[in-house]
Design a protein around this motif. Sequence first.
Motif, PDB file in Angstrom:
ATOM      1  N   ILE A 263     -20.629  33.337  46.663  1.00  0.00           N
ATOM      2  CA  ILE A 263     -21.277  32.134  46.123  1.00  0.00           C
ATOM      3  C   ILE A 263     -22.312  32.516  45.071  1.00  0.00           C
ATOM      4  N   ASN A 264     -23.115  33.527  45.386  1.00  0.00           N
ATOM      5  CA  ASN A 264     -24.156  33.947  44.428  1.00  0.00           C
ATOM      6  C   ASN A 264     -23.543  34.515  43.142  1.00  0.00           C
ATOM      7  N   GLN A 265     -22.473  35.278  43.281  1.00  0.00           N
ATOM      8  CA  GLN A 265     -21.792  35.814  42.091  1.00  0.00           C
ATOM      9  C   GLN A 265     -21.240  34.671  41.241  1.00  0.00           C
ATOM     10  N   THR A 266     -20.701  33.660  41.915  1.00  0.00           N
ATOM     11  CA  THR A 266     -20.162  32.499  41.199  1.00  0.00           C
ATOM     12  C   THR A 266     -21.264  31.790  40.421  1.00  0.00           C
ATOM     13  N   ILE A 267     -22.396  31.574  41.054  1.00  0.00           N
ATOM     14  CA  ILE A 267     -23.528  30.916  40.386  1.00  0.00           C
ATOM     15  C   ILE A 267     -23.998  31.743  39.186  1.00  0.00           C
ATOM     16  N   LYS A 314     -25.860  22.079  39.871  1.00  0.00           N
ATOM     17  CA  LYS A 314     -27.017  22.036  38.973  1.00  0.00           C
ATOM     18  C   LYS A 314     -26.858  22.994  37.801  1.00  0.00           C
ATOM     19  N   ASN A 315     -26.242  24.149  38.044  1.00  0.00           N
ATOM     20  CA  ASN A 315     -26.108  25.166  37.002  1.00  0.00           C
ATOM     21  C   ASN A 315     -24.859  24.991  36.140  1.00  0.00           C
ATOM     22  N   MET A 316     -24.008  24.046  36.498  1.00  0.00           N
ATOM     23  CA  MET A 316     -22.823  23.792  35.689  1.00  0.00           C
ATOM     24  C   MET A 316     -23.206  23.246  34.318  1.00  0.00           C
TER      25      MET A 316
END
Length: 393
Positions: A263-267, A314-316
């Motif tokens: 998940i963190n890598q994706t973000i 939010k980061n998208m």
Amino acid sequence: MINRAIIIVLDGFGVGELPDAKKYGDCGSNTLEGIYNNTSLKLPNMKNLGLYNIDGLKIDEKIEYTKGIYGKLAEKACGKNSPVGHWEICGYIKSPGFRTYPKAFPEEMIKEFKQKTGLEGILCNEVGSGTEILKRFGEEHLKTGYPIIYTSADSVFQIAAHEDIIPVKKLYEICKTAREMLDKPEYNIGTVIARPFIGESADNFVRTYNRKDFESSTFGINMLDIIEKSKYYEVIAIGKIEDLFSGRGITKAVHTNGNADGINQTIDFIKQDTKGLIFTNLVDFDMLYGHRNNIEGYGKALEYFDSKLPEIMKNMKDTDILIITADHGNDPSTESTDHSREYVPILIYGKDIKENINLGTRETYADISVTILDILNLEKLENGTSFKNEILR
């Protein structure tokens, strides 16, 4: 204008048995309902996107207006494992399927495996749960040094070894040799899996994240190939995606240590200015919880992912589309510890994406790839039906 798709695969997250579930021994399987009915599951963010509004779910938490688009996908390919599921998401439908070995591997296969690898012996050669097999054969492995060979209801050749007895690098070499051998038509096995473990006795053997899947490369042209070969886009693979596609069609790959890392890598990649595809597999749902019938653990893992969804969203960027789906089921509430033949969910979100739309029941996972290629104005594949016009504002 959308120029990047983010696909997050919740490995083993089904939403109800497929019409042909009986053929696979999976009648009554429903991963989501099985967890929901046996825990105090709270998934407010996926619920807001429409998870509980998916047709056929008997969950009394439907909402009047969803912030996302929702539906479910049927698997057209033969099988119920990660390779064929991910391949179908990307537009390649495997048929006929890989061969399974419900009575364990034949003597001639094991004999050839030992000859090609130079191994003096092997242990087990049974069908069963990996954790139980480690308890039964792990200590004998420590004494003999022989690897533990086993399979499941899926088309898999699994090789377990203690990291201090057969180092991970050596185990991978053994798996590569097996992979070449098992591509033969008479064997036709989908996945060779390295299963390293640690521990001192049957009471504390633990499988590590050094697991590696060696997939058959017998799949055709798919979405990753088309995106990667374009002049404008790249394909970022997170988790075991690179392994599932034998490294093909991928411009950048990151392997992960569990769901939180994935998940963190994706973000982190969402924050970057890339175009094309971010493709993530979150394996813990399947590996740690579904296969171990750990209902509480599976529920907590879903809640953790759900808690991170706001940060993902939010980061998208305004030019992103998010697709949350799965590759097969793995209902931890049934007696089986194997994958289950189920529909999988699809949840879609983005600034240029409509809200409160029910996509209904789609005939194939491949609808995802044909839609993404349609949105990116790239060459489309034969399989699947685009839902681009149904979802874009």
